[in-house]
Design an enzyme around this catalytic site. Sequence first.
Site, mmCIF file in Angstrom:
data_model
loop_
_atom_site.group_PDB
_atom_site.id
_atom_site.type_symbol
_atom_site.label_atom_id
_atom_site.label_comp_id
_atom_site.label_asym_id
_atom_site.label_seq_id
_atom_site.Cartn_x
_atom_site.Cartn_y
_atom_site.Cartn_z
ATOM 1 N N SER A 112 47.209 38.628 41.390
ATOM 2 C CA SER A 112 48.328 39.488 41.001
ATOM 3 C C SER A 112 49.399 39.692 42.064
ATOM 4 O O SER A 112 50.450 40.269 41.785
ATOM 5 C CB SER A 112 47.812 40.864 40.558
ATOM 6 O OG SER A 112 47.220 40.769 39.286
ATOM 7 N N SER B 150 49.895 40.799 38.117
ATOM 8 C CA SER B 150 50.310 42.095 37.639
ATOM 9 C C SER B 150 51.370 42.783 38.489
ATOM 10 O O SER B 150 51.975 43.764 38.038
ATOM 11 C CB SER B 150 49.082 43.013 37.554
ATOM 12 O OG SER B 150 48.550 43.272 38.842
ATOM 13 N N LYS C 80 54.307 48.889 44.358
ATOM 14 C CA LYS C 80 53.723 48.762 43.016
ATOM 15 C C LYS C 80 53.194 50.133 42.589
ATOM 16 O O LYS C 80 52.575 50.842 43.408
ATOM 17 C CB LYS C 80 52.589 47.740 43.084
ATOM 18 C CG LYS C 80 51.891 47.428 41.776
ATOM 19 C CD LYS C 80 50.828 46.352 42.002
ATOM 20 C CE LYS C 80 50.154 45.915 40.717
ATOM 21 N NZ LYS C 80 49.169 44.815 40.949
#
Lengths: 468, 65
Positions: free
Chosen positions: A179, A155, A80
């Site tokens: 997330s 997310s 990420k």
Amino acid sequence: MSELCFLTIAEASRRIRAGDLSPVELAEAYLDRIAALDGQLNAYVLVLREAALAEARKAEAEIAAGDWKGPLHGIPIALKDIYNTAGIATTGHSALFRDHVPAEDATTVRLLREAGAVILGKTATWEFAIGGVSFDLPWPPARNPWDTTLDPAGSSSGSGAAMAAGLCMGAMGTDTGGSIRSPAAWNGIAGLKPTYGLVSRRGVLPLSFTLDHAGPMCWTAEDCALMMQVLAAHDPLDPGSADPGPIDFAGALGGGLGGLRVGVVRHFFEQDAPADTVVVDAMESALGVLAKAGATIRDVSLAPLELYYDLCNLIMGPEAFAIHEQGLTQTPELYGAVARKRISAGAFVAGSDYVNALRLRARLVAQAAAVMREVDVLITPTRHTPPEPLGQFDTMMGHRFYTRPFNVLGLPALSVCSGFTGNGLPLSMQIAGRPFEDALVLKVGDAFEKATGFREIRPQLANAAVAA
Amino acid sequence: MTDPSFAARLRARNLQRIPEADQADLARLVQALDEAAARIRGPIGYLEEPSNVFRLAPAAKEAAR
């Protein structure tokens, strides 16, 4: 050779160690698949083709020389884009950090590199891990590989989409309110939010110091266990880091669920924030699978879901604003609208309300500990619906789902795929455990996956170039 | 048009540069936080305080790190 891209870490690792699979061939397969398919998904914001191939060649040489470092050696991993990478941009998917090039790797990235993992690239995220689906950022939002008109959730949206689409073999996400588990749910993969403090956040762009967690996102719970074997390490540079001693995540897998006491937090998804019927039906079927494997099932009660939301918002708000105050007061135009609004709201939480939220949080931790003296794990769905159309879910004020309590409580929580809707969209189940009993949570998830056939079903992305 | 009282709150937090287009949603979010804070207010006896998050380690242990 796209079939290589659907191996699990466990399978690929065995073949790599035996000399039956080349890390270079594996990395090339992933890089080719990313080049062919990621235009449909926007899962990556940066692909590190040459660096990944160099790392794969190094891994191959080391293994050939008898220096096998463990199950992640030669395994292609995505990060990420809030994990710092030395000399490589780490943007938080934001114009504000478009030119941010860290000098050091995050602790977790260093651990992955030391374990011989091959870093394929950086994945899309909601802006600074909080925004939402946004079209006013330097990169487009990720899309769901089960249907590219749908939301992969966030997310850690790019990590979830890439994992499900066979664009990486494992991925790193972060989880402040859900997330990791939310995109795990909507992409039909496994995602673990570890116990607070078990995995270092050093070098990960922070959102909320007391709610942030870093963790793995994989096709299976077993693969999450293999990644946790590398990731769980005390880090004196993370003030929240714990030191529970060695944990054998992989060794805890298998052996059945006889004697396991399962508590179903039914009021979360039946009264507090009712889930769709299809989600509840899958939940009931999943409980049947666990019972058949030897578990005893009973309902338990925690505090109302809304109280966890209140505490999460009152804690996350000021903690996030404290981090972003300078940016939001001086260059608010460099944020997308959703993140700008969500983070700015935290400026208006009174100090006393923040402190009282922390005090009440400690009471809820004690309450949950009492409940978990009677059961070994807690079960809920992860999301209240299957994936929704991209941009439809209101991340600011939308329907409640079931991840946030475990950020407030800090408990380990795993999302696994619990089945599919009639039109083939993934459904989800969440398994939470006592502090530092992440290995038990993974064992339950692994047993469930192996008792069902859901890990045999992959999203079908249309592309003639890779179909061959 | 931004509510004048909300505009004053924005200025007080030095957030007057937040775009006008954001302010209705931001006001909704702030109202939700105000309501959340009101829900959790109440007496919490300090004698039963369950946690004290301020902790120190002995200097010798810190130096050894």
